[in-house]
Design a protein around this motif. Structure first.
Motif, PDB file in Angstrom:
ATOM      1  N   ALA A  31      -5.350  -0.819 -17.629  1.00 38.09           N
ATOM      2  CA  ALA A  31      -4.272   0.016 -17.093  1.00 38.09           C
ATOM      3  C   ALA A  31      -4.526   1.488 -17.375  1.00 38.09           C
ATOM      4  CB  ALA A  31      -2.933  -0.421 -17.695  1.00 38.09           C
ATOM      5  N   LEU A  32      -5.117   1.799 -18.520  1.00 40.94           N
ATOM      6  CA  LEU A  32      -5.415   3.196 -18.846  1.00 40.94           C
ATOM      7  C   LEU A  32      -6.465   3.762 -17.893  1.00 40.94           C
ATOM      8  CD1 LEU A  32      -5.568   2.992 -22.759  1.00 40.94           C
ATOM      9  CD2 LEU A  32      -3.754   4.000 -21.378  1.00 40.94           C
ATOM     10  N   LEU A  33      -7.494   2.979 -17.592  1.00 40.56           N
ATOM     11  CA  LEU A  33      -8.558   3.466 -16.713  1.00 40.56           C
ATOM     12  C   LEU A  33      -8.059   3.653 -15.282  1.00 40.56           C
ATOM     13  CD1 LEU A  33     -11.632   1.392 -17.960  1.00 40.56           C
ATOM     14  CD2 LEU A  33     -11.257   3.852 -18.223  1.00 40.56           C
ATOM     15  N   THR A  34      -7.174   2.793 -14.819  1.00 45.73           N
ATOM     16  CA  THR A  34      -6.673   2.936 -13.457  1.00 45.73           C
ATOM     17  C   THR A  34      -5.730   4.131 -13.313  1.00 45.73           C
ATOM     18  OG1 THR A  34      -4.944   1.306 -13.983  1.00 45.73           O
ATOM     19  CG2 THR A  34      -6.907   0.505 -12.847  1.00 45.73           C
ATOM     20  N   SER A  35      -5.353   4.761 -14.410  1.00 50.16           N
ATOM     21  CA  SER A  35      -4.540   5.981 -14.323  1.00 50.16           C
ATOM     22  C   SER A  35      -5.383   7.206 -13.983  1.00 50.16           C
ATOM     23  CB  SER A  35      -3.795   6.223 -15.644  1.00 50.16           C
ATOM     24  OG  SER A  35      -4.694   6.554 -16.691  1.00 50.16           O
ATOM     25  N   VAL A  36      -6.706   7.074 -14.039  1.00 51.74           N
ATOM     26  CA  VAL A  36      -7.619   8.182 -13.728  1.00 51.74           C
ATOM     27  C   VAL A  36      -7.770   8.290 -12.222  1.00 51.74           C
ATOM     28  CG1 VAL A  36      -9.945   9.115 -14.069  1.00 51.74           C
ATOM     29  CG2 VAL A  36      -8.843   7.787 -15.884  1.00 51.74           C
ATOM     30  N   PRO A  37      -7.638   9.481 -11.641  1.00 53.34           N
ATOM     31  CA  PRO A  37      -7.808   9.627 -10.187  1.00 53.34           C
ATOM     32  C   PRO A  37      -9.212   9.229  -9.751  1.00 53.34           C
ATOM     33  CG  PRO A  37      -7.763  11.776 -11.272  1.00 53.34           C
ATOM     34  CD  PRO A  37      -7.343  10.777 -12.297  1.00 53.34           C
ATOM     35  N   GLY A  38      -9.281   8.440  -8.708  1.00 54.71           N
ATOM     36  CA  GLY A  38     -10.579   7.987  -8.200  1.00 54.71           C
ATOM     37  C   GLY A  38     -11.018   6.646  -8.748  1.00 54.71           C
ATOM     38  N   ILE A  39     -10.377   6.158  -9.794  1.00 56.58           N
ATOM     39  CA  ILE A  39     -10.754   4.882 -10.398  1.00 56.58           C
ATOM     40  C   ILE A  39      -9.723   3.829 -10.017  1.00 56.58           C
ATOM     41  CG2 ILE A  39     -11.161   3.631 -12.551  1.00 56.58           C
ATOM     42  CD1 ILE A  39     -12.197   6.135 -13.791  1.00 56.58           C
ATOM     43  N   GLY A  40     -10.153   2.902  -9.177  1.00 54.39           N
ATOM     44  CA  GLY A  40      -9.279   1.816  -8.760  1.00 54.39           C
ATOM     45  C   GLY A  40      -9.583   0.543  -9.526  1.00 54.39           C
ATOM     46  N   GLN A  41      -9.210  -0.570  -8.951  1.00 53.71           N
ATOM     47  CA  GLN A  41      -9.345  -1.846  -9.658  1.00 53.71           C
ATOM     48  C   GLN A  41     -10.801  -2.221  -9.907  1.00 53.71           C
ATOM     49  OE1 GLN A  41      -7.169  -4.684  -7.315  1.00 53.71           O
ATOM     50  NE2 GLN A  41      -5.198  -3.654  -7.602  1.00 53.71           N
ATOM     51  N   CYS A  84     -12.377   9.499 -19.509  1.00 53.89           N
ATOM     52  CA  CYS A  84     -12.274   8.072 -19.832  1.00 53.89           C
ATOM     53  C   CYS A  84     -12.562   7.816 -21.303  1.00 53.89           C
ATOM     54  CB  CYS A  84     -13.233   7.265 -18.954  1.00 53.89           C
ATOM     55  SG  CYS A  84     -12.735   7.165 -17.219  1.00 53.89           S
ATOM     56  N   PHE A  85     -13.516   8.546 -21.861  1.00 47.84           N
ATOM     57  CA  PHE A  85     -13.811   8.382 -23.287  1.00 47.84           C
ATOM     58  C   PHE A  85     -12.579   8.697 -24.134  1.00 47.84           C
ATOM     59  CE2 PHE A  85     -14.955  10.306 -27.345  1.00 47.84           C
ATOM     60  CZ  PHE A  85     -15.767   9.337 -27.905  1.00 47.84           C
ATOM     61  N   HIS A  86     -11.952   9.835 -23.873  1.00 45.12           N
ATOM     62  CA  HIS A  86     -10.790  10.224 -24.664  1.00 45.12           C
ATOM     63  C   HIS A  86      -9.598   9.297 -24.407  1.00 45.12           C
ATOM     64  CE1 HIS A  86     -12.618  13.799 -26.304  1.00 45.12           C
ATOM     65  NE2 HIS A  86     -12.943  14.240 -25.091  1.00 45.12           N
ATOM     66  N   ILE A  87      -9.461   8.825 -23.167  1.00 36.51           N
ATOM     67  CA  ILE A  87      -8.378   7.896 -22.846  1.00 36.51           C
ATOM     68  C   ILE A  87      -8.502   6.619 -23.674  1.00 36.51           C
ATOM     69  CG2 ILE A  87      -7.591   6.309 -21.042  1.00 36.51           C
ATOM     70  CD1 ILE A  87      -8.017   8.584 -19.050  1.00 36.51           C
ATOM     71  N   LEU A  88      -9.704   6.062 -23.733  1.00 30.65           N
ATOM     72  CA  LEU A  88      -9.907   4.813 -24.458  1.00 30.65           C
ATOM     73  C   LEU A  88      -9.870   5.025 -25.970  1.00 30.65           C
ATOM     74  CD1 LEU A  88     -12.726   3.248 -22.252  1.00 30.65           C
ATOM     75  CD2 LEU A  88     -10.297   2.705 -22.253  1.00 30.65           C
ATOM     76  N   LYS A  89     -10.351   6.174 -26.436  1.00 29.64           N
ATOM     77  CA  LYS A  89     -10.334   6.467 -27.874  1.00 29.64           C
ATOM     78  C   LYS A  89      -8.915   6.669 -28.381  1.00 29.64           C
ATOM     79  CE  LYS A  89     -14.466   6.912 -29.947  1.00 29.64           C
ATOM     80  NZ  LYS A  89     -14.806   6.397 -31.299  1.00 29.64           N
ATOM     81  N   GLU A  90      -8.114   7.419 -27.611  1.00 27.57           N
ATOM     82  CA  GLU A  90      -6.773   7.779 -28.055  1.00 27.57           C
ATOM     83  C   GLU A  90      -5.698   6.832 -27.545  1.00 27.57           C
ATOM     84  OE1 GLU A  90      -6.245  11.789 -26.782  1.00 27.57           O
ATOM     85  OE2 GLU A  90      -8.132  12.470 -27.686  1.00 27.57           O
ATOM     86  N   ASN A  91      -6.107   5.903 -26.646  1.00 22.43           N
ATOM     87  CA  ASN A  91      -5.161   4.936 -26.081  1.00 22.43           C
ATOM     88  C   ASN A  91      -3.998   5.636 -25.377  1.00 22.43           C
ATOM     89  OD1 ASN A  91      -4.479   2.255 -25.535  1.00 22.43           O
ATOM     90  ND2 ASN A  91      -3.109   2.117 -27.299  1.00 22.43           N
ATOM     91  N   LYS A  92      -4.342   6.661 -24.587  1.00 21.61           N
ATOM     92  CA  LYS A  92      -3.339   7.426 -23.846  1.00 21.61           C
ATOM     93  C   LYS A  92      -3.746   7.498 -22.385  1.00 21.61           C
ATOM     94  CE  LYS A  92      -2.038  10.449 -27.720  1.00 21.61           C
ATOM     95  NZ  LYS A  92      -1.973  11.860 -28.188  1.00 21.61           N
ATOM     96  N   PRO A  93      -2.791   7.534 -21.451  1.00 19.77           N
ATOM     97  CA  PRO A  93      -3.139   7.614 -20.026  1.00 19.77           C
ATOM     98  C   PRO A  93      -3.731   8.970 -19.660  1.00 19.77           C
ATOM     99  CG  PRO A  93      -0.768   7.765 -20.318  1.00 19.77           C
ATOM    100  CD  PRO A  93      -1.336   7.434 -21.668  1.00 19.77           C
ATOM    101  N   PHE A  94      -4.237   9.057 -18.448  1.00 18.26           N
ATOM    102  CA  PHE A  94      -4.923  10.265 -17.970  1.00 18.26           C
ATOM    103  C   PHE A  94      -3.964  11.449 -17.901  1.00 18.26           C
ATOM    104  CE2 PHE A  94      -6.228  12.981 -14.395  1.00 18.26           C
ATOM    105  CZ  PHE A  94      -7.498  13.345 -14.835  1.00 18.26           C
TER     106      PHE A  94
END
Length: 276
Positions: free
Chosen positions: A151-161, A259-269
């Motif tokens: 769900a965090l990765l899909t919050s990034v523009p351009g990244i879909g399922q 994406c690195f910071h999103i996954l490290k910090e567990n926060k959306p884009f």
């Protein structure tokens, strides 16, 4: 083999072959000599090693790679149908129209019998591949969607399922990367060159890293510049100073770092943080 050794209680190291410089002073070369050399590097603590993902994670990742292989094969057959249509009718049909074709529709095109048979063969392969791709995508969705990182990765523009699935499975655990620079380098989003006295003397190992992550972030950059105003502005500024290819890779680098910071910090884009 790796799973069997680990199950038997052995500690397995995956040697990073491209990062190991062969010792020039060896008088003999062979499997035994190479094994002794690697063991010596390991004892000294200087053996470059890669990450071995758990067996279940590897199997799901390989399933995603198989999907990409089938998609490439389907694309080649769809292009063959488009080329045959353009050659005999003077106009190219779209990929959407190819997917809607039927054997009866091909018979009504007025093509020579051999051409129609070839096109029907391509269509049969496309139909089969579509069914298999859909089956793999359903299995991948069942495996990946329950994870919070998806769900965090899909919050990034351009990244879909699909791109989120590929990125998540190729990364494994984000904790294995010490810094955002290491991750960007692994995703092949960092330039590689050798310089001396300010002059370029060549390029480094440009193939070092994960080619699937590289593809995913470049694809994400293509979509982000279409549907995200901030990403498009960043791309246009870069393109004005360089060229479209470099600008697209710079945008891919931006998204990889995000994406690195999103996954490290567990926060959306956060679009403001990414593009300011």
């Amino acid at each position: 083999m790796v799973d069997g050794l680990q199950a038997a209680g052995f500690t397995v190291h995956l040697a990073h072959t491209t990062a190991i410089r062969q010792y020039d002073g060896l008088k003999h070369s062979g499997d035994e000599t190479d094994a002794r050399y690697l063991a010596r590097l390991l004892r000294l603590g200087i053996l470059p090693t890669g990450t071995i993902l758990p067996p279940e994670a590897r199997s799901v990742r390989d399933l995603a790679r198989k999907r990409m292989q089938l998609v490439r094969s389907r694309t080649s057959h769809m292009l063959a149908i488009e080329n045959l249509t353009a050659r005999h009718h003077g106009m190219r049909i779209s990929s959407t129209q190819v997917l809607r074709l039927t054997a009866e529709a091909i018979d009504q095109m007025g093509l020579p019998a051999d051409v129609a048979l070839a096109m029907q063969a391509n269509l049969a392969v496309v139909t089969t591949l579509c069914a298999q791709i859909e089956l793999l995508e359903k299995r991948l969705a069942d495996k990946v969607r329950p994870r919070s990182e998806y769900a965090l990765l899909t919050s990034v523009p351009g990244i879909g399922q699909i791109l989120a699935t590929v990125i998540l499975l190729e990364i494994g655990s984000i904790e294995r990367f010490a810094s955002v620079g290491n991750f960007a380098s692994y995703a092949r989003c960092v330039d590689s060159c050798h310089t001396s006295n300010g002059k370029k003397k060549g390029e480094g190992n440009i193939r070092n890293g994960n080619r699937y992550l590289c593809w995913a972030f470049v694809e994400a950059a293509n979509f982000a510049q279409r549907y995200c105003a901030e990403a498009k502005c960043f791309y246009e500024r870069k393109k004005a100073r360089t060229n479209p290819i470099v600008a697209r890779k710079a945008l891919a680098h931006k998204l990889a770092r995000a994406c690195f910071h999103i996954l490290k910090e567990n926060k959306p884009f956060d679009v403001t943080r990414c593009f300011t």
